[in-house]
Design a protein around this motif. Sequence first.
Motif, PDB file in Angstrom:
ATOM      1  N   ASN A  15     -30.070 -42.707  49.916  1.00 18.78           N
ATOM      2  CA  ASN A  15     -29.410 -44.014  49.941  1.00 18.78           C
ATOM      3  C   ASN A  15     -28.226 -44.137  48.989  1.00 18.78           C
ATOM      4  OD1 ASN A  15     -31.423 -45.081  51.772  1.00 18.78           O
ATOM      5  ND2 ASN A  15     -32.806 -45.210  50.027  1.00 18.78           N
ATOM      6  N   GLY A  16     -28.060 -43.157  48.109  1.00 13.98           N
ATOM      7  CA  GLY A  16     -27.034 -43.263  47.092  1.00 13.98           C
ATOM      8  C   GLY A  16     -27.591 -43.908  45.837  1.00 13.98           C
ATOM      9  N   TRP A  17     -26.865 -43.786  44.730  1.00  9.32           N
ATOM     10  CA  TRP A  17     -27.397 -44.294  43.472  1.00  9.32           C
ATOM     11  C   TRP A  17     -26.359 -45.061  42.683  1.00  9.32           C
ATOM     12  CZ3 TRP A  17     -24.378 -41.835  39.910  1.00  9.32           C
ATOM     13  CH2 TRP A  17     -23.992 -40.520  40.146  1.00  9.32           C
ATOM     14  N   LEU A  18     -26.894 -45.944  41.833  1.00 11.86           N
ATOM     15  CA  LEU A  18     -26.093 -46.768  40.933  1.00 11.86           C
ATOM     16  C   LEU A  18     -26.644 -46.548  39.532  1.00 11.86           C
ATOM     17  CD1 LEU A  18     -24.009 -49.037  40.370  1.00 11.86           C
ATOM     18  CD2 LEU A  18     -25.812 -50.681  40.943  1.00 11.86           C
ATOM     19  N   LEU A  19     -25.954 -45.739  38.748  1.00 12.17           N
ATOM     20  CA  LEU A  19     -26.431 -45.388  37.409  1.00 12.17           C
ATOM     21  C   LEU A  19     -25.884 -46.397  36.409  1.00 12.17           C
ATOM     22  CD1 LEU A  19     -28.032 -43.470  35.671  1.00 12.17           C
ATOM     23  CD2 LEU A  19     -26.057 -41.921  35.611  1.00 12.17           C
ATOM     24  N   ASP A  20     -26.793 -47.135  35.791  1.00 17.16           N
ATOM     25  CA  ASP A  20     -26.464 -48.284  34.946  1.00 17.16           C
ATOM     26  C   ASP A  20     -26.560 -47.921  33.463  1.00 17.16           C
ATOM     27  OD1 ASP A  20     -26.419 -50.678  33.547  1.00 17.16           O
ATOM     28  OD2 ASP A  20     -28.135 -51.561  34.573  1.00 17.16           O
ATOM     29  N   GLY A  21     -25.401 -47.997  32.764  1.00 18.34           N
ATOM     30  CA  GLY A  21     -25.410 -47.804  31.321  1.00 18.34           C
ATOM     31  C   GLY A  21     -25.557 -46.373  30.851  1.00 18.34           C
ATOM     32  N   TYR A  22     -25.195 -45.433  31.677  1.00 18.66           N
ATOM     33  CA  TYR A  22     -25.307 -44.026  31.312  1.00 18.66           C
ATOM     34  C   TYR A  22     -24.260 -43.238  32.081  1.00 18.66           C
ATOM     35  CZ  TYR A  22     -27.519 -39.646  29.957  1.00 18.66           C
ATOM     36  OH  TYR A  22     -27.769 -38.416  29.401  1.00 18.66           O
ATOM     37  N   PRO A  23     -23.556 -42.307  31.422  1.00 18.92           N
ATOM     38  CA  PRO A  23     -23.728 -41.799  30.061  1.00 18.92           C
ATOM     39  C   PRO A  23     -23.090 -42.712  29.015  1.00 18.92           C
ATOM     40  CG  PRO A  23     -21.935 -40.655  31.144  1.00 18.92           C
ATOM     41  CD  PRO A  23     -22.533 -41.544  32.183  1.00 18.92           C
ATOM     42  N   ARG A  24     -23.577 -42.598  27.784  1.00 21.20           N
ATOM     43  CA  ARG A  24     -23.070 -43.416  26.692  1.00 21.20           C
ATOM     44  C   ARG A  24     -22.352 -42.606  25.619  1.00 21.20           C
ATOM     45  NH1 ARG A  24     -27.902 -47.813  25.457  1.00 21.20           N
ATOM     46  NH2 ARG A  24     -27.994 -48.722  27.550  1.00 21.20           N
ATOM     47  N   SER A  25     -22.259 -41.312  25.800  1.00 19.34           N
ATOM     48  CA  SER A  25     -21.576 -40.463  24.824  1.00 19.34           C
ATOM     49  C   SER A  25     -20.915 -39.303  25.556  1.00 19.34           C
ATOM     50  CB  SER A  25     -22.558 -39.927  23.783  1.00 19.34           C
ATOM     51  OG  SER A  25     -23.443 -38.991  24.377  1.00 19.34           O
ATOM     52  N   LEU A  26     -19.997 -38.647  24.863  1.00 20.54           N
ATOM     53  CA  LEU A  26     -19.301 -37.506  25.458  1.00 20.54           C
ATOM     54  C   LEU A  26     -20.281 -36.391  25.789  1.00 20.54           C
ATOM     55  CD1 LEU A  26     -16.676 -36.106  26.247  1.00 20.54           C
ATOM     56  CD2 LEU A  26     -16.436 -35.367  23.862  1.00 20.54           C
ATOM     57  N   SER A  27     -21.233 -36.147  24.907  1.00 20.33           N
ATOM     58  CA  SER A  27     -22.203 -35.067  25.153  1.00 20.33           C
ATOM     59  C   SER A  27     -23.049 -35.353  26.387  1.00 20.33           C
ATOM     60  CB  SER A  27     -23.097 -34.868  23.926  1.00 20.33           C
ATOM     61  OG  SER A  27     -23.799 -36.062  23.607  1.00 20.33           O
ATOM     62  N   GLN A  28     -23.416 -36.616  26.592  1.00 25.38           N
ATOM     63  CA  GLN A  28     -24.195 -36.981  27.781  1.00 25.38           C
ATOM     64  C   GLN A  28     -23.357 -36.806  29.047  1.00 25.38           C
ATOM     65  OE1 GLN A  28     -25.478 -40.984  26.971  1.00 25.38           O
ATOM     66  NE2 GLN A  28     -27.059 -40.356  25.524  1.00 25.38           N
ATOM     67  N   ALA A  29     -22.093 -37.219  28.975  1.00 25.75           N
ATOM     68  CA  ALA A  29     -21.205 -37.070  30.137  1.00 25.75           C
ATOM     69  C   ALA A  29     -21.016 -35.601  30.492  1.00 25.75           C
ATOM     70  CB  ALA A  29     -19.860 -37.729  29.845  1.00 25.75           C
ATOM     71  N   LYS A  30     -20.836 -34.774  29.475  1.00 22.53           N
ATOM     72  CA  LYS A  30     -20.668 -33.340  29.727  1.00 22.53           C
ATOM     73  C   LYS A  30     -21.947 -32.719  30.277  1.00 22.53           C
ATOM     74  CE  LYS A  30     -16.889 -32.303  26.534  1.00 22.53           C
ATOM     75  NZ  LYS A  30     -16.467 -31.548  25.325  1.00 22.53           N
ATOM     76  N   ALA A  31     -23.089 -33.215  29.806  1.00 23.81           N
ATOM     77  CA  ALA A  31     -24.367 -32.695  30.315  1.00 23.81           C
ATOM     78  C   ALA A  31     -24.496 -32.976  31.808  1.00 23.81           C
ATOM     79  CB  ALA A  31     -25.525 -33.321  29.551  1.00 23.81           C
ATOM     80  N   LEU A  32     -24.087 -34.172  32.241  1.00 25.59           N
ATOM     81  CA  LEU A  32     -24.127 -34.495  33.665  1.00 25.59           C
ATOM     82  C   LEU A  32     -23.123 -33.656  34.452  1.00 25.59           C
ATOM     83  CD1 LEU A  32     -24.467 -38.398  33.686  1.00 25.59           C
ATOM     84  CD2 LEU A  32     -26.250 -36.680  33.973  1.00 25.59           C
ATOM     85  N   GLU A  33     -21.949 -33.418  33.867  1.00 19.87           N
ATOM     86  CA  GLU A  33     -20.959 -32.562  34.522  1.00 19.87           C
ATOM     87  C   GLU A  33     -21.508 -31.161  34.721  1.00 19.87           C
ATOM     88  OE1 GLU A  33     -17.157 -33.313  35.171  1.00 19.87           O
ATOM     89  OE2 GLU A  33     -18.487 -34.990  35.642  1.00 19.87           O
ATOM     90  N   ASP A  34     -22.197 -30.650  33.712  1.00 21.43           N
ATOM     91  CA  ASP A  34     -22.783 -29.307  33.818  1.00 21.43           C
ATOM     92  C   ASP A  34     -23.841 -29.245  34.914  1.00 21.43           C
ATOM     93  OD1 ASP A  34     -21.178 -28.471  31.740  1.00 21.43           O
ATOM     94  OD2 ASP A  34     -22.740 -28.679  30.196  1.00 21.43           O
ATOM     95  N   LEU A  35     -24.475 -30.392  35.185  1.00 25.32           N
ATOM     96  CA  LEU A  35     -25.484 -30.462  36.246  1.00 25.32           C
ATOM     97  C   LEU A  35     -24.862 -30.805  37.598  1.00 25.32           C
ATOM     98  CD1 LEU A  35     -28.229 -32.435  34.261  1.00 25.32           C
ATOM     99  CD2 LEU A  35     -28.332 -30.022  34.953  1.00 25.32           C
ATOM    100  N   HIS A  36     -23.518 -30.884  37.641  1.00 25.84           N
ATOM    101  CA  HIS A  36     -22.773 -31.225  38.856  1.00 25.84           C
ATOM    102  C   HIS A  36     -23.112 -32.623  39.366  1.00 25.84           C
ATOM    103  CE1 HIS A  36     -21.467 -27.062  38.911  1.00 25.84           C
ATOM    104  NE2 HIS A  36     -22.733 -26.665  38.883  1.00 25.84           N
ATOM    105  N   ILE A  37     -23.379 -33.516  38.430  1.00 29.07           N
ATOM    106  CA  ILE A  37     -23.632 -34.916  38.767  1.00 29.07           C
ATOM    107  C   ILE A  37     -22.385 -35.707  38.396  1.00 29.07           C
ATOM    108  CG2 ILE A  37     -25.022 -36.965  38.254  1.00 29.07           C
ATOM    109  CD1 ILE A  37     -27.361 -35.056  37.632  1.00 29.07           C
ATOM    110  N   ARG A  38     -21.661 -36.176  39.403  1.00 28.44           N
ATOM    111  CA  ARG A  38     -20.390 -36.868  39.185  1.00 28.44           C
ATOM    112  C   ARG A  38     -20.291 -38.036  40.156  1.00 28.44           C
ATOM    113  NH1 ARG A  38     -15.866 -35.908  36.366  1.00 28.44           N
ATOM    114  NH2 ARG A  38     -13.823 -36.525  37.196  1.00 28.44           N
TER     115      ARG A  38
END
Length: 310
Positions: free
Chosen positions: A159-182
């Motif tokens: 159905n697709g997703w709506l991620l609320d309030g995350y990521p909150r830091s550069l390290s979290q954003a990069k972690a999601l990028e590494d997981l191919h979550i964009r």
Amino acid sequence: MSLLTSLSYSPPPSALGPSSSSSFNHHKPISDLHYSSSSYSSVRTDGRSRRRLSTRFRRSHHSAVARSTTITAAVKPEPLKIMISGAPASGKGTQCELIKEKYGLVHISAGDLLRAEVASGTENGKRAKENMEKGMLVPDEIVVMMVKERLLQPDAQENGWLLDGYPRSLSQAKALEDLHIRPDLFILLDVSEDALIERVVGRRLDPVTEKIYHLKYSPPENEEIASRLTQRFDDTEEKVKLRLQTHHRNVEAVLSVYKDLIFKVDGNAPKENVFTEIDGALSSVLEQKSGTDSASVVTGMASLETSLDS
């Protein structure tokens, strides 16, 4: 891209000859088969003509299949993937409800996931609570895997997703990028600090329904509900100021990762106006995704027809 393709083909009567059967009768004399004069000037009964007829019939058949596929292909665009960000009490929860209601996205709140851990009293929950009480970010190793596992569940994938309030830091954003979550779009709600503090301090939670109220802007419907409302431990003025400092310190770094996907909205406006802007942006993203997927189908079908005709 999700592609639902319906293949259906019935050879035209002109290709089947006088018989109404949908199967081609290879034992019928060639001279009894009818082909248009534009394809053949004469019909010979020698072996070479038989081979040419067979080859051209197969090509005609494959081309018709490809054309039929193009006509009956139904394209379902990939579901929306949205991130929404903003300081505490910027209105993310309200807008997420409106987005979820219209677009059917799975609402995933990193804060709710964390609070569930805190309430369960797990070791990760205890560590998270210590950091939250100090106005600090919860360690990434706790949150990243929690968010990843939720995003990969079937309902979010379908159905697709709506991620609320995350990521909150550069390290979290990069972690999601590494997981191919964009995301397809990164929504940023911009609200003044004075308004944020007022919204947080007046916020109350109904422990029965888990509905959020505000003593000034969204009071409870009756005295019974009002009597059971509670204030979250991190919704005091002292703690919200610490949280705002942390937010401002990290938000710019996060935005640098999604700079080409940011949609900034004035969160000081009435919630209806805020949603109108967000709705327009999401509709545009869907149109782009639909157009891209449709173009891919047309290109794919054209390639299929070319390969079959060759």
